[in-house]
Design a protein around this motif. Structure first.
Motif, short mmCIF file in Angstrom:
data_model
loop_
_atom_site.label_atom_id
_atom_site.label_comp_id
_atom_site.label_asym_id
_atom_site.label_seq_id
_atom_site.Cartn_x
_atom_site.Cartn_y
_atom_site.Cartn_z
N HIS A 85 29.00 44.41 40.26
CA HIS A 85 27.60 44.34 39.78
C HIS A 85 26.64 43.94 40.89
O HIS A 85 25.45 44.26 40.83
CB HIS A 85 27.47 43.31 38.65
CG HIS A 85 28.16 43.69 37.38
ND1 HIS A 85 27.81 44.80 36.65
CD2 HIS A 85 29.18 43.10 36.70
CE1 HIS A 85 28.58 44.88 35.57
NE2 HIS A 85 29.42 43.86 35.58
N LEU A 86 27.14 43.19 41.86
CA LEU A 86 26.23 42.57 42.84
C LEU A 86 25.49 43.64 43.63
O LEU A 86 26.05 44.64 44.06
CB LEU A 86 27.02 41.64 43.77
CG LEU A 86 27.86 40.58 43.05
CD1 LEU A 86 28.49 39.61 44.05
CD2 LEU A 86 27.03 39.81 42.02
N THR A 103 23.40 45.76 42.57
CA THR A 103 23.17 47.04 41.87
C THR A 103 22.10 46.88 40.79
O THR A 103 21.70 45.76 40.45
CB THR A 103 24.45 47.53 41.17
OG1 THR A 103 24.74 46.66 40.06
CG2 THR A 103 25.63 47.56 42.12
N TYR A 118 21.61 47.08 36.98
CA TYR A 118 22.51 47.02 35.83
C TYR A 118 22.23 48.21 34.90
O TYR A 118 21.08 48.47 34.54
CB TYR A 118 22.36 45.71 35.06
CG TYR A 118 23.59 45.42 34.23
CD1 TYR A 118 24.57 44.56 34.71
CD2 TYR A 118 23.80 46.04 33.01
CE1 TYR A 118 25.73 44.32 33.98
CE2 TYR A 118 24.94 45.81 32.27
CZ TYR A 118 25.91 44.95 32.76
OH TYR A 118 27.06 44.72 32.05
N VAL A 150 14.60 41.38 39.63
CA VAL A 150 15.75 40.58 40.09
C VAL A 150 15.35 39.12 39.94
O VAL A 150 14.30 38.73 40.46
CB VAL A 150 16.09 40.89 41.56
CG1 VAL A 150 17.19 39.97 42.07
CG2 VAL A 150 16.48 42.35 41.72
N VAL A 190 21.24 41.43 41.38
CA VAL A 190 21.39 42.44 40.32
C VAL A 190 20.00 42.67 39.73
O VAL A 190 19.27 41.71 39.44
CB VAL A 190 22.33 41.96 39.20
CG1 VAL A 190 22.62 43.10 38.22
CG2 VAL A 190 23.62 41.41 39.79
N TYR A 200 17.50 44.33 36.72
CA TYR A 200 17.55 44.66 35.29
C TYR A 200 16.22 45.29 34.89
O TYR A 200 15.19 45.01 35.51
CB TYR A 200 17.75 43.38 34.45
CG TYR A 200 18.96 42.57 34.87
CD1 TYR A 200 20.23 42.86 34.37
CD2 TYR A 200 18.82 41.52 35.77
CE1 TYR A 200 21.33 42.11 34.77
CE2 TYR A 200 19.92 40.77 36.17
CZ TYR A 200 21.17 41.08 35.66
OH TYR A 200 22.26 40.34 36.06
N LEU A 230 23.07 37.92 33.87
CA LEU A 230 24.25 38.79 33.94
C LEU A 230 25.23 38.63 32.76
O LEU A 230 25.67 39.63 32.18
CB LEU A 230 24.97 38.61 35.28
CG LEU A 230 26.14 39.57 35.56
CD1 LEU A 230 25.73 41.04 35.44
CD2 LEU A 230 26.74 39.30 36.94
#
Lengths: 555, 555
Positions: free
Chosen positions: B52-53, B55, B57, B69, B81, B83, B238
């Motif tokens: 996940h790091l 990227t 989500y 972020v 990450v 969102y 997360l």
């Protein structure tokens, strides 16, 4: 106190069974017949009621200042009962006294408290004729209705609430042994769980149903370990004064503090409810009345869990029927009962402009209206019989609304003034029926409480359902009905009722009416639309009235 | 969907049995050992987390505008990450999408919804190592604690909430036949009862326990027929992004609208929670966090039922003991675990000025403090072991409070900075112990969240109990403890705990700690003091998340 529960165990068990199945159940006979209650019961009850008139009610309220007389009978008789007057300056004393018995009440335990409350219901039942007279002469309900709705049915609803509360409290074991598997011996903890009330509960009564609408909250709060302050509507004090007297009597006999239940009577206009409802000691509030104050409580008494029943725009959709005569008879009775002064009386009847199909052939919009008006005329044609259905008009505000309502549209049936043969000063009126257009939602979208109903002319049943969905979603409703022979239409109506969150009665043509809900089976209100934020009676109605406090130690 | 329930029926039934007895039960193994979860589970989970790091989500949120972020790991690793970012201007779109699947969700029925939610829990369990890493690196919990509190125990609490909700919904029959005795044939009505959700539920997550504190409310609301909007704390997204992803995946597979569960991530400072919480569509709110915002929600989001867990001043009374060493060891672990950043960590230790009687003879106030400090030193003496108990400091505000707290009184044990052997940028601190006088209630009467505890010198145990009662009644508490060999003192403490509405742990000297509550057995919070207005998990926690709507017709 455990003895008290033992004495009423069968009644509790039957109620517990009933709330599980929600089939028919009644613990308190609804017929005031001498064959049920004995030859002298009616006369004795009336005499007990009359003995209160013109006296100072013998109930003590901590912090009260002097006395006050506030009631006026819709039947025109002089009540003149005085009660201790609670004023804002006396609230410290009242609430301190109220809380004093809480620890002992908690320590009485679930079964102890349940026994006490069931004994109270039993004693109230023994005074049911006296209560019926008190309800009649404060609410304006005719005697038989006051006996049923204000006595037997109210007791059933109270018992239903107590059963839910008892079941809810019994979900948690009093103790538990916790054994967690571990290397070697398991880890063992002994745990205790104690049901504790929230503190002080406030019950704010209404004018029309002083007992039926107050008892479920009162006894649900009491049995869960709270103290209860009962603030009646100034025009309907006596039924709740009797209630509080009985509560205090039983509590005292059980060695508990009678101040666990107190009566807080105000003079109309004193505005006692606001300061009382926002006191930090008050953790539960039950209210029945107008939306304005109900909404105010929900928004301002945020230190408490608030249960409200407010105004709504109850609706019936008429699409088609295979029993037109029975339909009109059923609706006429609904609209006439207690002069339409029930929170469950239908206000809006949605009828297609093109009329409906019936077993008597096609009926135009006008013929449907005429049919209901005709049935009403037949039902209320005889004054002596009519007054036993209509009762009296509860207060002056209802008359004012009734006088205005004829202006809203075309009058289909005039309201008629009736002379009560037994009470010359009684204020009695028959229902008014007014035809409106679908566009008149500013009229039918608001509650017009009293003997006023609207026949709303819609394009078709599709529009009827749409307007039903819209008005209930926005204005709330306690009840709804549909008449249709079409399975598809019934499905749409059910879907709309689920979406707008109202209970639906389908094709009522017999001796069951949309404005009536049977304890133990029908829920009263849903909590899912603006007319009420809770129901009589379900788990949500009782679960937040207490908390469970645990302790644990190594076993 | 019924198949889903069948697949998880045993798990549900065992949970239903557990909540009745409230003995030991766990459905999700708490040991992250390869013997339980398989040889590759830990490495696979870590890899899934690391994937996940850096990227974006892969979760879609209706109405979102761009991405954001927001996270910073207390262990100092770069998360990065991104969102979808929810902003106030997108709420119309979000809530409309949220509500779209409600009818189908209602029609799925009690068992259908229960099956879906149990399948979600099962899928989350399959990703428990990934979740544990996500919880570790957002909350600062050490890995094993993150696995347990953020994974297995959180799943148990979620299952407990689902069991209560299932039982609650099952209290009402789907249909009933009502037969009222009457002259001639009985009157027969057929009735249907449908469970309907309230609308949209909002879950506001916290920084320290993103899953444990969010899942009970999330799944209780979901299973009762509501749509859920999950708004994580900006520093702990997360774990809830993974949660929402799993929910959407299972809903989609079951043919339901994935937007029944959505993720609403805000940038810190956006202030999204207030406009979201007061939207009319939002009927349920679950919140964990500070008292200021929790109180604001209770007072302002009055259109919703609000469940809050807020701040408190947890207390332990030390009166006497027959196991002094075990007492100090037990308390040292409680204070050290997750650097005291649990809402359940003891803040105030009330100890008589004259000291206490123990199995090692009389111990002065100073010796009791020294005993706890000594046990702490032993527990945390080795840095590599210490970091696995302490974890990291969750955010900067905790450090600021810690730096100030030494000024409040006499420092009994200094807080120490520890270098984490695996994460060089981790912020790790040992607890600070400060001695205060009984008169310093302005200090110990408020929550000082983080690795700070106060030894409060009282005149005697009577005063300890009095201060305990007072601080909990006014400031609230999630936990309380008592150490005493005197049955009378234990009784007084129990009484004070009942009066102030807090759960009490007595004489904990073994492997059970006052800051821990076991799902299915211990209630977390009580709803009876200002620290929380509800508990995990009881009937009141679930009952108002749905309504029952009936329909009836002649049978």
């Amino acid at each position: 106190m455990t003895d008290l529960l033992a004495a009423h165990r069968d009644r509790l068990d039957a109620a517990l069974t009933a709330i599980r199945s929600r089939g028919y159940h009644s613990a308190f006979p609804e017929s005031p017949s001498p064959r049920v209650y004995g030859e002298t019961a009616a006369a004795d009850g009336q005499a007990a009621f009359e003995a209160h008139l013109g006296t100072a009610y013998a109930v003590e309220t901590p912090g009260a200042r002097g006395t006050v007389v506030t009631e006026e009978s819709p039947f025109g008789i002089k009540l003149d009962v005085s009660y201790p007057r609670t004023v804002e300056a006396g609230l410290d004393e009242l609430l301190e006294a109220s809380r004093k018995g809480l620890t002992a009440w908690r320590n009485a335990g679930v079964d102890g408290r349940t026994g006490v409350v069931l004994e109270i219901l039993d004693r109230l039942h023994k005074r049911v004729f006296e209560l019926a007279n008190a309800v009649q002469h404060t609410s304006g309900q005719a005697f038989v209705m006051a006996f049923q709705a204000g006595g037997a049915h109210a007791l059933d609803r109270a018992l239903e609430a107590v059963a839910y509360a008892h079941e809810e409290m019994s979900r948690y074991p009093a103790e538990a042994l916790w054994e967690k598997p571990a290397k070697g011996d398991p880890i063992r903890m002994q745990k205790n769980f104690t049901v504790t009330g929230r503190g002080v509960a406030l019950v704010i009564g209404c004018n029309t149903f002083p007992t039926w609408n107050s008892w479920p909250g009162l006894f649900a709060s009491l049995v869960t370990g709270n103290a209860v302050v009962v603030k009646p509507h100034p025009l309907a004090v006596l039924p709740l004064a009797i209630t509080v007297e009985v509560c205090r009597e039983v509590l005292g006999e059980a060695g508990l503090d009678p101040n666990l239940v107190t009566l807080a009577v105000e003079k109309a206009g004193d505005g006692l409810a606001k300061p009382l409802a926002t006191r930090p000691e008050v953790k539960l509030i039950d209210f029945t009345g107008g939306s304005e104050f109900g909404d105010w409580l929900e928004q301002n008494a945020t230190q408490a869990s608030v249960f409200t029943e407010k105004a709504g725009v109850n609706a019936v959709i008429i699409d088609s029927t295979d029993a037109f005569k029975a339909l009109t008879g059923n609706l006429a009775f609904t609209l006439a009962l207690y002069s339409g002064q029930m929170c469950t009386t239908t206000q809006n009847l949605f009828i297609p402009a093109g009329g409906i199909e019936t077993d008597e052939g096609h009926k135009s919009f006008e013929e449907v209206g005429a049919g209901i008006a005709g049935a009403m005329g037949k039902l209320l044609g005889d004054d002596a019989r009519a007054v036993e259905i209509l009762g009296g008009i509860v207060n002056h505000a209802v008359i004012s609304r009734l006088e205005l309502a004829g202006e809203y549209g075309e009058v289909v049936l005039e309201s008629r003034e009736i002379k009560h043969p037994a009470f010359p000063d009684a204020v009695v009126r028959t229902p008014l029926l007014v035809a409106l257009e679908a566009k008149d939602s500013d009229v039918y979208g608001r509650e017009c409480f009293g003997p006023v109903s609207f026949l709303v002319k819609t394009a078709d049943t599709k529009e009827s359902i749409e307007l039903f969905r819209q008005t209930v979603t926005e204005g709330g409703a306690m009840t709804a009905g549909i008449y249709s022979t079409d399975a598809g239409v019934l499905d749409q109506a059910r879907e709309a009722a689920l979406d707008s969150g109202v209970a639906l009665s389908e094709n009522l043509t017999g001796p069951v009416f949309v404005n009536q809900s049977a304890a133990f089976s029908d829920f009263h209100g849903t909590g899912a639309n603006p007319a009420a934020n809770s129901t009589y009676t379900d788990g949500a109605y009782v679960a937040s009235r207490f908390r469970v406090i645990q302790s644990r130690r190594h076993a």
